[in-house]
Design an enzyme around this catalytic site. Structure first.
Site, PDB file in Angstrom:
ATOM      1  CB  SER A   1      -0.893   0.010   1.234  1.00 32.05           C
ATOM      2  OG  SER A   1      -1.888  -0.976   1.130  1.00 32.05           O
TER       3      SER A   1
ATOM      4  N   GLY B   1       2.875  -9.968 -10.799  1.00 28.38           N
ATOM      5  CA  GLY B   1       2.389 -11.005 -11.698  1.00 28.38           C
ATOM      6  C   GLY B   1       3.402 -11.267 -12.800  1.00 28.38           C
TER       7      GLY B   1
ATOM      8  NE  ARG C   1     -32.832 -27.171  -5.305  1.00 26.41           N
ATOM      9  CZ  ARG C   1     -32.422 -28.432  -5.161  1.00 26.41           C
ATOM     10  NH1 ARG C   1     -32.233 -29.184  -6.251  1.00 26.41           N
ATOM     11  NH2 ARG C   1     -32.171 -28.916  -3.950  1.00 26.41           N
TER      12      ARG C   1
ATOM     13  CD  GLN D   1     -32.994 -17.848  -4.085  1.00 22.85           C
ATOM     14  OE1 GLN D   1     -32.980 -18.069  -2.869  1.00 22.85           O
ATOM     15  NE2 GLN D   1     -32.131 -18.424  -4.911  1.00 22.85           N
TER      16      GLN D   1
ATOM     17  CB  THR E   1      -6.114  -7.350  -1.897  1.00 22.57           C
ATOM     18  OG1 THR E   1      -7.030  -7.899  -0.958  1.00 22.57           O
ATOM     19  CG2 THR E   1      -4.779  -7.056  -1.233  1.00 22.57           C
TER      20      THR E   1
ATOM     21  CD  GLU F   1      -3.365  -1.655 -10.017  1.00 21.43           C
ATOM     22  OE1 GLU F   1      -3.065  -2.669 -10.674  1.00 21.43           O
ATOM     23  OE2 GLU F   1      -2.516  -0.818  -9.626  1.00 21.43           O
TER      24      GLU F   1
HETATM   25  C1  LIG Z   1     -12.905 -13.561 -12.754  1.00 23.13           C
HETATM   26  C2  LIG Z   1     -13.398 -12.319 -13.445  1.00 23.13           C
HETATM   27  C3  LIG Z   1     -12.612 -12.090 -14.717  1.00 23.13           C
HETATM   28  C4  LIG Z   1     -13.307 -11.126 -15.575  1.00 23.13           C
HETATM   29  C5  LIG Z   1     -12.450 -10.837 -16.795  1.00 23.13           C
HETATM   30  C6  LIG Z   1     -11.986  -9.376 -16.807  1.00 23.13           C
HETATM   31  C7  LIG Z   1     -10.631  -9.161 -17.493  1.00 23.13           C
HETATM   32  C8  LIG Z   1      -9.594  -8.409 -16.582  1.00 23.13           C
HETATM   33  C9  LIG Z   1      -8.579  -7.557 -17.350  1.00 23.13           C
HETATM   34  C10 LIG Z   1      -7.440  -7.065 -16.426  1.00 23.13           C
HETATM   35  C11 LIG Z   1      -7.915  -6.128 -15.374  1.00 23.13           C
HETATM   36  C12 LIG Z   1      -7.773  -6.352 -14.044  1.00 23.13           C
HETATM   37  C13 LIG Z   1      -6.875  -7.407 -13.503  1.00 23.13           C
HETATM   38  C14 LIG Z   1      -5.718  -6.774 -12.742  1.00 23.13           C
HETATM   39  C15 LIG Z   1      -4.717  -7.830 -12.343  1.00 23.13           C
HETATM   40  C16 LIG Z   1      -4.106  -7.553 -11.020  1.00 23.13           C
HETATM   41  C17 LIG Z   1      -2.971  -6.541 -11.105  1.00 23.13           C
HETATM   42  C18 LIG Z   1      -2.578  -6.062  -9.749  1.00 23.13           C
HETATM   43  C19 LIG Z   1      -1.332  -5.250  -9.860  1.00 23.13           C
HETATM   44  C20 LIG Z   1      -0.983  -4.533  -8.616  1.00 23.13           C
HETATM   45  O1  LIG Z   1      -1.502  -4.744  -7.564  1.00 23.13           O
HETATM   46  S1  LIG Z   1       0.218  -3.355  -8.913  1.00 23.13           S
HETATM   47  C21 LIG Z   1       0.500  -2.620  -7.345  1.00 23.13           C
HETATM   48  C22 LIG Z   1      -0.691  -1.816  -6.905  1.00 23.13           C
HETATM   49  N1  LIG Z   1      -0.328  -1.067  -5.756  1.00 23.13           N
HETATM   50  C23 LIG Z   1      -1.095  -0.090  -5.265  1.00 23.13           C
HETATM   51  O2  LIG Z   1      -2.191   0.172  -5.729  1.00 23.13           O
HETATM   52  C24 LIG Z   1      -0.509   0.689  -4.128  1.00 23.13           C
HETATM   53  C25 LIG Z   1      -1.553   1.534  -3.436  1.00 23.13           C
HETATM   54  N2  LIG Z   1      -0.927   2.701  -2.835  1.00 23.13           N
HETATM   55  C26 LIG Z   1      -0.925   3.905  -3.515  1.00 23.13           C
HETATM   56  O3  LIG Z   1      -1.475   4.088  -4.580  1.00 23.13           O
HETATM   57  C27 LIG Z   1      -0.255   5.052  -2.787  1.00 23.13           C
HETATM   58  O4  LIG Z   1       0.729   4.565  -1.917  1.00 23.13           O
HETATM   59  C28 LIG Z   1      -1.266   5.902  -1.982  1.00 23.13           C
HETATM   60  C29 LIG Z   1      -2.067   5.044  -1.053  1.00 23.13           C
HETATM   61  C30 LIG Z   1      -2.164   6.613  -2.939  1.00 23.13           C
HETATM   62  C31 LIG Z   1      -0.507   6.907  -1.138  1.00 23.13           C
HETATM   63  O5  LIG Z   1       0.430   7.476  -1.985  1.00 23.13           O
HETATM   64  P1  LIG Z   1       1.327   8.688  -1.467  1.00 23.13           P
HETATM   65  O6  LIG Z   1       1.853   8.349  -0.113  1.00 23.13           O
HETATM   66  O7  LIG Z   1       2.286   9.085  -2.499  1.00 23.13           O
HETATM   67  O8  LIG Z   1       0.253   9.774  -1.479  1.00 23.13           O
HETATM   68  P2  LIG Z   1      -0.466  10.576  -0.359  1.00 23.13           P
HETATM   69  O9  LIG Z   1      -1.582   9.778   0.216  1.00 23.13           O
HETATM   70  O10 LIG Z   1       0.513  11.182   0.564  1.00 23.13           O
HETATM   71  O11 LIG Z   1      -1.040  11.667  -1.322  1.00 23.13           O
HETATM   72  C32 LIG Z   1      -0.186  12.644  -1.910  1.00 23.13           C
HETATM   73  C33 LIG Z   1      -1.001  13.324  -2.974  1.00 23.13           C
HETATM   74  O12 LIG Z   1      -0.991  12.515  -4.154  1.00 23.13           O
HETATM   75  C34 LIG Z   1      -2.307  12.235  -4.560  1.00 23.13           C
HETATM   76  N3  LIG Z   1      -2.293  10.943  -5.208  1.00 23.13           N
HETATM   77  C35 LIG Z   1      -1.987   9.763  -4.649  1.00 23.13           C
HETATM   78  N4  LIG Z   1      -2.084   8.773  -5.559  1.00 23.13           N
HETATM   79  C36 LIG Z   1      -2.444   9.377  -6.730  1.00 23.13           C
HETATM   80  C37 LIG Z   1      -2.710   8.891  -8.043  1.00 23.13           C
HETATM   81  N5  LIG Z   1      -2.632   7.579  -8.341  1.00 23.13           N
HETATM   82  N6  LIG Z   1      -3.054   9.780  -8.996  1.00 23.13           N
HETATM   83  C38 LIG Z   1      -3.174  11.083  -8.686  1.00 23.13           C
HETATM   84  N7  LIG Z   1      -2.935  11.636  -7.463  1.00 23.13           N
HETATM   85  C39 LIG Z   1      -2.582  10.754  -6.501  1.00 23.13           C
HETATM   86  C40 LIG Z   1      -3.106  12.278  -3.300  1.00 23.13           C
HETATM   87  O13 LIG Z   1      -4.473  12.470  -3.578  1.00 23.13           O
HETATM   88  C41 LIG Z   1      -2.470  13.450  -2.603  1.00 23.13           C
HETATM   89  O14 LIG Z   1      -2.954  14.606  -3.196  1.00 23.13           O
HETATM   90  P3  LIG Z   1      -3.061  15.913  -2.278  1.00 23.13           P
HETATM   91  O15 LIG Z   1      -1.638  16.241  -1.877  1.00 23.13           O
HETATM   92  O16 LIG Z   1      -3.912  15.538  -1.104  1.00 23.13           O
HETATM   93  O17 LIG Z   1      -3.694  16.928  -3.173  1.00 23.13           O
HETATM   94  C1  LIG Z   2      -3.558 -11.493  -6.679  1.00 23.85           C
HETATM   95  C2  LIG Z   2      -2.613 -10.338  -6.475  1.00 23.85           C
HETATM   96  C3  LIG Z   2      -1.896  -9.848  -7.557  1.00 23.85           C
HETATM   97  C4  LIG Z   2      -0.978  -8.808  -7.369  1.00 23.85           C
HETATM   98  N1  LIG Z   2      -0.242  -8.371  -8.441  1.00 23.85           N
HETATM   99  C5  LIG Z   2       0.696  -7.405  -8.242  1.00 23.85           C
HETATM  100  C6  LIG Z   2       1.530  -6.973  -9.324  1.00 23.85           C
HETATM  101  O1  LIG Z   2       1.413  -7.457 -10.446  1.00 23.85           O
HETATM  102  N2  LIG Z   2       2.469  -6.023  -9.084  1.00 23.85           N
HETATM  103  C7  LIG Z   2       2.622  -5.464  -7.840  1.00 23.85           C
HETATM  104  O2  LIG Z   2       3.493  -4.614  -7.676  1.00 23.85           O
HETATM  105  N3  LIG Z   2       1.824  -5.837  -6.788  1.00 23.85           N
HETATM  106  C8  LIG Z   2       0.878  -6.799  -6.965  1.00 23.85           C
HETATM  107  N4  LIG Z   2       0.089  -7.188  -5.922  1.00 23.85           N
HETATM  108  C9  LIG Z   2       0.287  -6.587  -4.607  1.00 23.85           C
HETATM  109  C10 LIG Z   2      -0.886  -5.657  -4.258  1.00 23.85           C
HETATM  110  O3  LIG Z   2      -0.840  -4.515  -5.038  1.00 23.85           O
HETATM  111  C11 LIG Z   2      -0.824  -5.313  -2.773  1.00 23.85           C
HETATM  112  O4  LIG Z   2      -0.992  -6.492  -2.038  1.00 23.85           O
HETATM  113  C12 LIG Z   2      -1.921  -4.311  -2.443  1.00 23.85           C
HETATM  114  O5  LIG Z   2      -1.582  -3.053  -2.953  1.00 23.85           O
HETATM  115  C13 LIG Z   2      -2.183  -4.212  -0.942  1.00 23.85           C
HETATM  116  O6  LIG Z   2      -0.995  -3.810  -0.284  1.00 23.85           O
HETATM  117  P1  LIG Z   2      -0.457  -4.639   0.982  1.00 23.85           P
HETATM  118  O7  LIG Z   2      -0.371  -6.055   0.598  1.00 23.85           O
HETATM  119  O8  LIG Z   2       0.753  -3.921   1.457  1.00 23.85           O
HETATM  120  O9  LIG Z   2      -1.595  -4.496   2.056  1.00 23.85           O
HETATM  121  P2  LIG Z   2      -1.489  -3.705   3.458  1.00 23.85           P
HETATM  122  O10 LIG Z   2      -1.477  -2.251   3.206  1.00 23.85           O
HETATM  123  O11 LIG Z   2      -0.406  -4.320   4.263  1.00 23.85           O
HETATM  124  O12 LIG Z   2      -2.928  -4.086   4.057  1.00 23.85           O
HETATM  125  C14 LIG Z   2      -3.073  -4.843   5.257  1.00 23.85           C
HETATM  126  C15 LIG Z   2      -4.163  -4.181   6.077  1.00 23.85           C
HETATM  127  O13 LIG Z   2      -3.686  -2.906   6.511  1.00 23.85           O
HETATM  128  C16 LIG Z   2      -4.660  -1.904   6.241  1.00 23.85           C
HETATM  129  N5  LIG Z   2      -3.994  -0.617   6.025  1.00 23.85           N
HETATM  130  C17 LIG Z   2      -2.843  -0.401   5.376  1.00 23.85           C
HETATM  131  N6  LIG Z   2      -2.529   0.912   5.391  1.00 23.85           N
HETATM  132  C18 LIG Z   2      -3.526   1.543   6.066  1.00 23.85           C
HETATM  133  C19 LIG Z   2      -3.805   2.898   6.421  1.00 23.85           C
HETATM  134  N7  LIG Z   2      -2.982   3.906   6.078  1.00 23.85           N
HETATM  135  N8  LIG Z   2      -4.935   3.169   7.110  1.00 23.85           N
HETATM  136  C20 LIG Z   2      -5.780   2.167   7.449  1.00 23.85           C
HETATM  137  N9  LIG Z   2      -5.577   0.855   7.158  1.00 23.85           N
HETATM  138  C21 LIG Z   2      -4.464   0.560   6.472  1.00 23.85           C
HETATM  139  C22 LIG Z   2      -5.362  -2.406   4.990  1.00 23.85           C
HETATM  140  O14 LIG Z   2      -6.653  -1.819   4.869  1.00 23.85           O
HETATM  141  C23 LIG Z   2      -5.440  -3.903   5.250  1.00 23.85           C
HETATM  142  O15 LIG Z   2      -6.590  -4.173   6.030  1.00 23.85           O
HETATM  143  C24 LIG Z   2      -0.829  -8.231  -6.080  1.00 23.85           C
HETATM  144  C25 LIG Z   2      -1.569  -8.710  -5.000  1.00 23.85           C
HETATM  145  C26 LIG Z   2      -2.467  -9.762  -5.193  1.00 23.85           C
HETATM  146  C27 LIG Z   2      -3.259 -10.282  -4.013  1.00 23.85           C
END
Ligand SMILES: CCCCCCCCCC/C=C\CCCCCCCC(=O)SCCNC(=O)CCNC(=O)[C@H](O)C(C)(C)COP(=O)(O)OP(=O)(O)OC[C@H]1O[C@@H](n2cnc3c(N)ncnc32)[C@H](O)[C@@H]1OP(=O)(O)O
Ligand SMILES: Cc1cc2nc3c(=O)[nH]c(=O)nc-3n(C[C@H](O)[C@H](O)[C@H](O)COP(=O)(O)OP(=O)(O)OC[C@H]3O[C@@H](n4cnc5c(N)ncnc54)[C@H](O)[C@@H]3O)c2cc1C
Length: 607
Positions: free
Chosen positions: A87, A120, A253, A273, A365, A367
């Site tokens: 996160s 992934g 059913r 239902q 979880t 993205e």
């Molecule tokens: C079975 C069903 C199938 C159906 C078929 C469908 C076909 C599917 C096709 C494919 C689609 C989906 C499948 C996906 C596959 C899985 C892929 C998963 C990959 C991953 O998980 S990649 C890793 C993802 N990780 C995260 O998302 C991390 C989350 N954390 C963050 O984004 C950041 O850390 C944060 C929580 C946003 C905090 O960031 P930060 O500490 O930098 O920011 P602050 O909170 O301090 O905010 C500062 C400032 O910045 C603004 N801001 C933050 N993020 C963004 C952003 N993204 N864009 C713009 N601005 C942003 C925030 O609002 C603050 O602004 P302010 O200063 O308040 O004005």
């Molecule tokens: C199937 C799958 C595919 C993935 N694919 C990718 C990929 O391709 N590339 C990639 O980079 N990552 C990938 N990830 C990782 C994924 O992006 C992270 O697991 C996700 O962003 C959640 O972060 P975390 O695991 O650190 O959860 P954590 O943040 O550790 O969450 C644990 C708990 O803490 C809580 N928490 C955390 N921070 C706070 C806060 N500030 N305030 C309150 N509660 C909080 C959450 O709500 C949650 O309940 C994948 C994960 C999964 C499960």
């Protein structure tokens, strides 16, 4: 019997043009297109690696890398999350230290928790990573940036020196996500040329000078925004698949209710239902329509970014984060509810529901953890409210906050149940609820000397306010969808019924919010529930046609319960006999382990 449509009697009840509804559902995007991309995704991760290069690489870098990635000459992994941080992107530990002597970056995993974990495709198949690492120049830390790193030889696919890669192991259940090689990666001082840092937003010169981005640093998070808006569309696919299965099965059913030899009652005719199933049917359509809007909003954002117009970036982040959170939670919980709606047979693998659930639930979880995403929405709402005093007029999805004073005086004027069918009546109630919840949070926040302490203390309330805001967006976009010209007999009317079910189901589910914020009276809440029950009766004759409109083949659904022809029982039985356990009558191990027990002599009448 083969070839017989056991649901024909249900299809004949339809009161609308199903062909038109199919077109409305398909909208501008085709579920199959995305599903097939998902299938490829399960083997690879082009869904993020390629968009990330487009978002973060210079034109020159794109020319070098995109042709290779698009033609699968290299296979990329979006490598951001680590064992210790997911996160908190700004907490990532992997380092990329500039070496001016060799004009290279040295990538290193300084701690165990810096191990890249989850990306992934990383475990077995990816040849390259878009690795997120802390840029270090002359011992100064410039924060997280993106780096292209080759992981494996393109000749023998063996890992390159300094690279330790593995799969992170089996995941939840036996779901298809186990075909995804989510991997782990440790860098041991791996050198890459300076031009493999993605430098569209910020640069490092040959002399080692850091040139900061002249655009919002958050653009480096752009790929996550892109995928989040896509995940909203996916939620509509996943939920509609489950709803299609459970609706068709609920019509097949029969249980109880037989009188004098009459057929038993179809379970879809039980009000319980319907009260569980029809809100999910309405939610599938609601999520589909809000995903269409979000996709167009995202495309507008991209055009604005091209013109260096960052004005809608904060709202785009809030909407993609919030709607990703809400819709994936609704879809994941909805798939499980659909399993339960199918009784025991819903627990069979052949129902298709356990697999769908196992593959889908990580969407809550990945993205962005859903709570963390809603907290981002909450930050945006609190910031919007704080700017009201300075005369800032909110626009777009927060425009209603510009009328907060008026909404604080709002009281619903609903007198009859049918008043709840009026879109403006519904929107006003949802706007008032969301505004009052956010204003209450802002009011409470102002009591804290340290705003961050306040935000942490009030975070649970803030999540609820963010949820109310996102639900308002979905309700509003459903209403806006129906203001479009939609042809076809009865189509708009049926969608109107679903729109009302979606909104009134939410009102009923969150009645505590509406009452505690004094937006409606208990009597008005009661009338909303009365209306909801009447709406279920209106959907009932159209239920099968409404799920037929998803236009899913039996192959896509892969469910004996959700078959188009409703020929469930013979197929359930047939499917069971495909289980290898039924290849023999006597199970393996019987003679060795069970039979000796059975043959044991009785001692004093006891075994
Ligand atoms: C079975 C069903 C199938 C159906 C078929 C469908 C076909 C599917 C096709 C494919 C689609 C989906 C499948 C996906 C596959 C899985 C892929 C998963 C990959 C991953 O998980 S990649 C890793 C993802 N990780 C995260 O998302 C991390 C989350 N954390 C963050 O984004 C950041 O850390 C944060 C929580 C946003 C905090 O960031 P930060 O500490 O930098 O920011 P602050 O909170 O301090 O905010 C500062 C400032 O910045 C603004 N801001 C933050 N993020 C963004 C952003 N993204 N864009 C713009 N601005 C942003 C925030 O609002 C603050 O602004 P302010 O200063 O308040 O004005
Ligand atoms: C199937 C799958 C595919 C993935 N694919 C990718 C990929 O391709 N590339 C990639 O980079 N990552 C990938 N990830 C990782 C994924 O992006 C992270 O697991 C996700 O962003 C959640 O972060 P975390 O695991 O650190 O959860 P954590 O943040 O550790 O969450 C644990 C708990 O803490 C809580 N928490 C955390 N921070 C706070 C806060 N500030 N305030 C309150 N509660 C909080 C959450 O709500 C949650 O309940 C994948 C994960 C999964 C499960």
């Amino acid at each position: 019997m083969e070839g017989v449509d056991h649901l024909a009697h249900e299809r004949n009840k339809a009161q609308f043009d199903v062909a038109v509804m199919k077109a409305v559902w398909a909208g501008s995007r085709d579920a199959y297109e995305l599903f097939h991309r998902f299938s490829r995704l399960v083997a690879n991760d082009p869904e993020m690696f390629i968009p990330a290069i487009k978002a973060q690489a210079t034109e020159e870098q794109q020319k070098q890398w995109l042709p290779l990635a698009n033609k699968m000459k290299i296979i990329g992994s979006y490598t951001q999350t680590e064992l210790g941080h997911g996160s908190n992107v700004r907490g990532l530990e992997t380092t990329a230290t500039f070496d001016p002597k060799t004009d290279e970056f040295v990538l290193n995993s300084p701690t165990l928790t810096a191990t890249k974990w989850w990306p992934g495709g990383l475990g077995k198949i990816a040849t390259h990573a878009l690795a997120h690492a802390r840029l270090i120049i002359d011992d100064k830390d410039y924060g997280v940036h993106g780096f292209l790193v080759q992981l494996r030889s393109l000749d023998d696919h063996l890992t390159l020196p300094g690279i330790t890669i593995g799969d992170i192991g089996m995941k939840y259940g036996s779901g298809a996500y186990n075909t995804m090689d989510n991997g782990s990666l440790i860098f041991d001082h791996v050198r890459i040329p300076r031009n493999q840092m993605l430098m569209r937003l910020s640069q490092v010169t040959r002399e080692g000078k850091y040139v900061p981005s002249n655009v919002p640093r958050q653009l480096s998070y752009g790929t996550m925004v892109y995928v989040r808006q896509k995940i909203v569309f996916d939620a509509s696919i996943a939920l509609s698949r489950a709803v299609c299965i459970s609706t068709r099965y609920s019509a097949v059913r029969r249980q109880f209710g037989s009188h004098n030899g009459s057929p038993e009652t179809q379970v879809i005719d039980y009000k319980t239902q319907q009260a569980r199933l029809f809100p999910l049917l309405a939610s599938a359509y609601a999520i589909r329509f809000v995903s269409e809007w979000l996709n167009s909003f995202y495309k507008d954002l991209l055009q604005r970014l091209e013109a260096k117009d960052f004005s809608t970036l904060p709202e785009a982040h809030a909407c993609t984060a919030g709607l990703k959170s809400i819709t994936t939670s609704v879809a994941a919980d909805g798939i499980e509810e659909c399993r339960k709606l199918c009784g025991g047979h819903g627990y069979l693998t052949s129902s298709g529901l356990p697999e769908l659930s196992a593959v889908y639930i990580p969407a809550c979880t990945y993205e962005g953890d859903n709570v963390v995403m809603l907290l981002q929405v909450a930050r945006y709402l609190m910031k919007t409210i704080s700017q009201l005093k300075s005369g800032n007029k909110p626009v777009g999805t927060t425009a209603y906050l510009g009328r907060a004073e008026q909404l604080m005086q709002y009281h619903s004027d609903v007198l009859r149940a049918e008043d709840w069918l009026k879109p403006n009546v519904v929107v006003e109630a949802f706007e008032a609820r969301a505004a009052r919840m956010s204003m209450a949070c802002a009011q409470n926040l102002s009591k804290f000397n340290n705003p961050e302490d306040g935000f942490q203390e009030l975070s649970a309330d803030l999540v609820e306010a963010a949820t109310a805001h996102c639900q308002l967006i979905i309700v509003s976009k459903f209403i806006e969808k129906l203001q479009q010209d939609i042809p076809g007999k009865g189509v708009k009317e049926q969608l109107g019924v679903l729109r009302s079910i979606y909104a009134l189901f939410l009102l009923h589910k969150h009645i505590g919010d509406f009452l505690s914020t004094d937006c409606i009276t208990p009597k008005q809440g009661y009338l909303a529930n009365e209306q909801l029950r009447s709406l279920y009766s209106q959907v009932r004759p159209n239920a099968i046609a409404l799920v037929d409109a998803f236009n899913y083949t039996d192959h896509f659904l892969s469910s004996v319960l959700g078959r188009y022809d409703g020929n469930v029982y013979p197929k359930l039985y047939e499917e069971a006999w495909k289980d290898p356990l039924n290849d023999t009558s006597i199970p393996d191990g019987f003679h060795e382990y069970v039979q000796p027990m059975l043959k044991q002599p009785l001692h004093h009448g006891r075994l």
